[in-house]
Design an enzyme around this catalytic site. Structure first.
Site, PDB file in Angstrom:
ATOM      1  N   MET A  84       0.800  -1.189   0.000  1.00 43.48           N
ATOM      2  CA  MET A  84       0.000   0.000   0.000  1.00 43.48           C
ATOM      3  C   MET A  84       0.846   1.257   0.000  1.00 43.48           C
ATOM      4  SD  MET A  84      -0.745   2.077   2.942  1.00 43.48           S
ATOM      5  CE  MET A  84      -0.451   0.860   4.165  1.00 43.48           C
ATOM      6  N   PRO A  85       1.871   1.421   0.827  1.00 44.06           N
ATOM      7  CA  PRO A  85       2.633   2.658   0.732  1.00 44.06           C
ATOM      8  C   PRO A  85       3.593   2.646  -0.464  1.00 44.06           C
ATOM      9  CG  PRO A  85       3.443   1.343   2.562  1.00 44.06           C
ATOM     10  CD  PRO A  85       2.284   0.613   1.974  1.00 44.06           C
ATOM     11  N   PHE A  86       3.753   3.808  -1.071  1.00 43.05           N
ATOM     12  CA  PHE A  86       4.767   4.021  -2.102  1.00 43.05           C
ATOM     13  C   PHE A  86       5.608   5.185  -1.617  1.00 43.05           C
ATOM     14  CE2 PHE A  86       5.939   6.176  -6.229  1.00 43.05           C
ATOM     15  CZ  PHE A  86       6.989   5.320  -6.504  1.00 43.05           C
ATOM     16  N   ALA A 129       3.016   7.929  -0.371  1.00 46.49           N
ATOM     17  CA  ALA A 129       1.624   7.832  -0.828  1.00 46.49           C
ATOM     18  C   ALA A 129       1.002   6.621  -0.141  1.00 46.49           C
ATOM     19  CB  ALA A 129       1.568   7.683  -2.345  1.00 46.49           C
TER      20      ALA A 129
END
Length: 127
Positions: free
Chosen positions: A1-3, A72
């Site tokens: 999920m995180p970028f 993100a």
């Protein structure tokens, strides 16, 4: 999920860059409960002419060792959890690789869940 995108001044050792990624990811796992293998990160290095920042903005004294982090994430977390993430990242990076807390700049970008594709052209989180 995180970028996650991490930007630093050119010339940092690979071990330093790896410690930055590890410190951010550990905080994401602890505070946001990100899975261990949910790790998508980019570290970029920039020469001085392409790395500009406010040295004294908001009365925080920053050095050339500033680390700019943009993450993100899905827009599912509240303000308290975001504050906890910021604090945990600063703590982790202060411990290893020794970044001054004043030099940890973080920008969190909330993204709707349907705006992610993790491969195969599919929107895995879309309902």
């Amino acid at each position: 999920m995180p970028f996650t995108r991490i930007a630093v001044r050119a010339g940092k050792l690979a071990t330093y860059r790896k410690a930055l990624m590890q410190g951010v990811h550990l905080a994401l796992m602890e505070v946001f409960k990100a899975p261990e293998d949910d790790q998508f990160m980019i570290v970029t290095e920039h020469d001085a002419d392409n790395f500009v920042f406010g040295r004294h903005y908001l009365d925080i004294e920053r050095s050339d060792d500033i680390v700019m982090i943009q993450i993100a994430v899905s827009n599912t977390r509240g303000q308290d959890q975001k504050k906890a993430l910021f604090a945990q990242i600063a703590e982790n990076l202060a411990r290893d690789p020794g970044v001054r807390r004043e030099d940890v700049f973080i920008n969190l970008v909330d993204v709707a869940r349907e705006n992610w594709s993790f491969g195969n052209g599919a929107a895995q989180y879309a309902t």
